[in-house]
Design a protein around this motif. Sequence first.
Motif, short mmCIF file in Angstrom:
data_model
loop_
_atom_site.label_atom_id
_atom_site.label_comp_id
_atom_site.label_asym_id
_atom_site.label_seq_id
_atom_site.Cartn_x
_atom_site.Cartn_y
_atom_site.Cartn_z
N ASN A 1 0.81 -1.21 0.00
CA ASN A 1 0.00 0.00 0.00
C ASN A 1 0.85 1.27 0.00
N TYR A 2 0.21 2.35 -0.47
CA TYR A 2 0.76 3.70 -0.36
C TYR A 2 -0.13 4.45 0.65
N TYR A 3 0.49 5.20 1.55
CA TYR A 3 -0.24 5.93 2.58
C TYR A 3 0.06 7.42 2.42
N ILE A 4 -0.99 8.20 2.23
CA ILE A 4 -0.85 9.65 2.00
C ILE A 4 -1.62 10.39 3.09
N THR A 5 -1.00 11.43 3.62
CA THR A 5 -1.67 12.31 4.57
C THR A 5 -1.65 13.73 4.03
N ARG A 6 -2.82 14.37 4.02
CA ARG A 6 -2.92 15.78 3.67
C ARG A 6 -3.23 16.57 4.94
N VAL A 7 -2.46 17.63 5.17
CA VAL A 7 -2.63 18.48 6.35
C VAL A 7 -3.00 19.88 5.89
N TRP A 8 -4.08 20.42 6.45
CA TRP A 8 -4.49 21.80 6.17
C TRP A 8 -3.89 22.70 7.27
N VAL A 9 -3.11 23.68 6.86
CA VAL A 9 -2.52 24.65 7.79
C VAL A 9 -2.97 26.04 7.36
N ARG A 10 -3.63 26.75 8.27
CA ARG A 10 -4.08 28.10 7.98
C ARG A 10 -3.62 29.02 9.10
N SER A 11 -2.95 30.09 8.72
CA SER A 11 -2.39 31.06 9.67
C SER A 11 -1.46 30.38 10.67
N GLY A 12 -0.73 29.37 10.21
CA GLY A 12 0.21 28.67 11.07
C GLY A 12 -0.39 27.62 11.97
N ASP A 13 -1.73 27.44 11.93
CA ASP A 13 -2.41 26.46 12.76
C ASP A 13 -2.85 25.27 11.93
N VAL A 14 -2.65 24.08 12.45
CA VAL A 14 -3.15 22.87 11.81
C VAL A 14 -4.64 22.76 12.11
N ILE A 15 -5.46 22.79 11.05
CA ILE A 15 -6.90 22.78 11.28
C ILE A 15 -7.56 21.47 10.90
N ASP A 16 -6.89 20.61 10.10
CA ASP A 16 -7.52 19.35 9.73
C ASP A 16 -6.51 18.42 9.06
N TYR A 17 -6.86 17.12 9.07
CA TYR A 17 -6.06 16.09 8.43
C TYR A 17 -6.95 15.24 7.53
N GLN A 18 -6.33 14.60 6.57
CA GLN A 18 -7.01 13.57 5.78
C GLN A 18 -6.01 12.47 5.46
N ASN A 19 -6.39 11.22 5.76
CA ASN A 19 -5.55 10.06 5.44
C ASN A 19 -6.14 9.30 4.27
N ILE A 20 -5.29 8.90 3.33
CA ILE A 20 -5.70 8.17 2.14
C ILE A 20 -4.82 6.93 2.02
N THR A 21 -5.42 5.78 1.74
CA THR A 21 -4.68 4.55 1.53
C THR A 21 -4.96 4.03 0.13
N LEU A 22 -3.91 3.72 -0.61
CA LEU A 22 -4.03 3.18 -1.97
C LEU A 22 -3.37 1.82 -2.02
N ASN A 23 -4.08 0.85 -2.62
CA ASN A 23 -3.57 -0.51 -2.72
C ASN A 23 -2.92 -0.73 -4.08
N ASN A 24 -1.60 -0.90 -4.08
CA ASN A 24 -0.84 -1.20 -5.31
C ASN A 24 -1.22 -0.31 -6.49
N PRO A 25 -1.11 1.01 -6.38
CA PRO A 25 -1.45 1.88 -7.52
C PRO A 25 -0.44 1.72 -8.66
N ILE A 26 -0.92 1.98 -9.89
CA ILE A 26 -0.02 1.97 -11.05
C ILE A 26 0.71 3.31 -11.07
N THR A 27 1.96 3.31 -10.64
CA THR A 27 2.70 4.57 -10.52
C THR A 27 4.19 4.31 -10.64
N ASP A 28 4.93 5.32 -11.03
CA ASP A 28 6.37 5.18 -11.21
C ASP A 28 7.14 5.33 -9.91
N SER A 29 6.66 6.22 -9.06
CA SER A 29 7.43 6.58 -7.86
C SER A 29 6.50 7.20 -6.84
N LEU A 30 7.02 7.44 -5.65
CA LEU A 30 6.24 8.11 -4.61
C LEU A 30 5.83 9.50 -5.06
#
Length: 619
Positions: free
Chosen positions: A269-298
């Motif tokens: 799997n590939y594990y991706i996290t997106r972090v929203w930062v506004r005015s220097g404050d972390v306001i939210d997260y999102q985690n995404i998991t991909l199973n064996n994606p067709i891709t060249d690199s990270l």
Amino acid sequence: MRFKSANIGSIEQSQQLQQLPQAPGVYIFIDTQGRPIYIGKAVNIKRRVTQHFQSNHPTPRHRQMIHSIHEIEIITTQTETEALLLENNLIKSQMPMFNIKLKDEKSYPYIHLSLDEAFPRLSVCWKKKFKKGELFGPFVSKKTTYQLVDFLHKMFGIRECHNTQFKHRTRPCLKYEIGRCSAPCVQKITEQAYRKRIEAIRRLLQGNSSDLKQFCTEKMMHHSQHQAYEKAAFYRDRLADIQSLFETQSVCQSSGHYDVYGIMQDAQNYYITRVWVRSGDVIDYQNITLNNPITDSLGHCLTQIMQHDLLDTLQLQYHPPDEILVSHTHDDQSTLSTLIKAQLGRACPIKTYQRGPQKQLIELALHHAQLSARSQQKRGSAALLTDSTLKSELSLTQAPQSIECFDISHFQGSATIGACVVFNAQGPVKRAYSVYPIQKAKQSDDYAALAEVVQLRYSSEHSEQPKPLPELILIDGGPAQLNAVLEALQHMNLEETQLFAISKGPSRKAGLEKLHFKSGALLQLPHHSAAAHFLQHIRDEAHACAIRHHRKKQKKLSLSSLLEMIPGIGPQKRDALLKHFLTLKTIQSADIHTLSAVPGISKHLASNIHDFFKTDRGF
């Protein structure tokens, strides 16, 4: 331009690849049934497609895709930017099976203020339902969004009701009495005062919580000094809400706005996290998991995620980022940055940093991606343990990778609903849950209802798109329910699947369940058994799903039957009333003139409706 795919590594294939254009564009891999299975874009189509057909494919999924290709369709473009846009649109419309897909499909909640109205309404809104007014978001967490809207209603008394209810209200509703609404519908607040509250909400949603925090502190101290402790407690609670919802921990010395992406991988799997930062404050997260994606690199995988993630929502954010920070780079990110600049009307570079506060944010995203990976790996290990335990404890021929469970819910035979929940090795597959209104079975006949649901799900005679048979079917019930389903499966020649029922003991206490097999055998698992807990969870999920949809249907039927008790109201006029007023409460509070404005409702009938709801039985 289309090319037939020859055998991998053959001379014919090499000749075909040589004919591909060395130009920017989009390539589409098509299978034998004419379906697109993968869509990609390239600066040089010939070089990129040739790379796919090299013998050292990195993953089994990639090899499976290559062996499924029957044709290759080529669409050339003038620039790489045009190719990226075309690829993005084609992936969303065609949804090829080997392209990266995000589970939520960009259905993010927003907060909506209907500023085009004299007394704006505050509500949660979704991308599919964008309206006039002002949007704040997007938010990743639905729970957080509703908590925020609930706080704003408590704090400012902004109306929640729809326009139909608002226009026909003649007296304040209960929310005014409990302090959640200022009742603008009956002029309990002036438009000017209401607008001041709206402006305070706008400032708060823009990230300026200091003014409101100071206001609540002053009010709390004032009421406390005058021994008005209930009012002081109200502002104390609102102050705590502000600190919980807005005063997040600052992890960045910079006061800028950032979207931060971190990615890591394990064997599958590939594990991706997106972090929203506004005015220097972390306001939210999102985690995404991909199973064996067709891709060249990270970096390539991360760019594909960003392309899917940003092109739809970036220009809709109230505070778009100043920069997009990434843990891994790729050549395609420069093209994506150009598209983002065109959308925002200003530069929004995609960068990685090796030092400084931005580096801290990238490390934070990578840390959360690592936590997500550990959580997924533990969950996978638990699923494998459950599979092996099921096989051994139930004496199954093989560990089931797919399980479907059925249950029936009704109230004295009315509003009967059949539910089917789906589980795989990772747990519940909620997007595959299905509910079936029971039409043919007699009232209170659970056995016939179960048989009907099974036929609706698996039989081509009863469904245009029958579902494939799972490896195991679980029935909530005893031997009678099991036999009813078995008979229905035998009628469809599908009785070879593993099938058993789970019933509670005489006291209906959890832990005393019994399993009933097709052979007539009976098994009671120990209350501490992992397999028993797993099957109980599946059974309870089916039961909850059936009850939830039964109650929805029962509520709708109750509303309809109450209206049809009025002389002169049939199905058509009932539907006209519900379409116009939306809720029964609005109909109850409407006067004769308003009721008679509904198509098909005469003044005489409007008078009857009004009189009906002014009697005790109407309430």
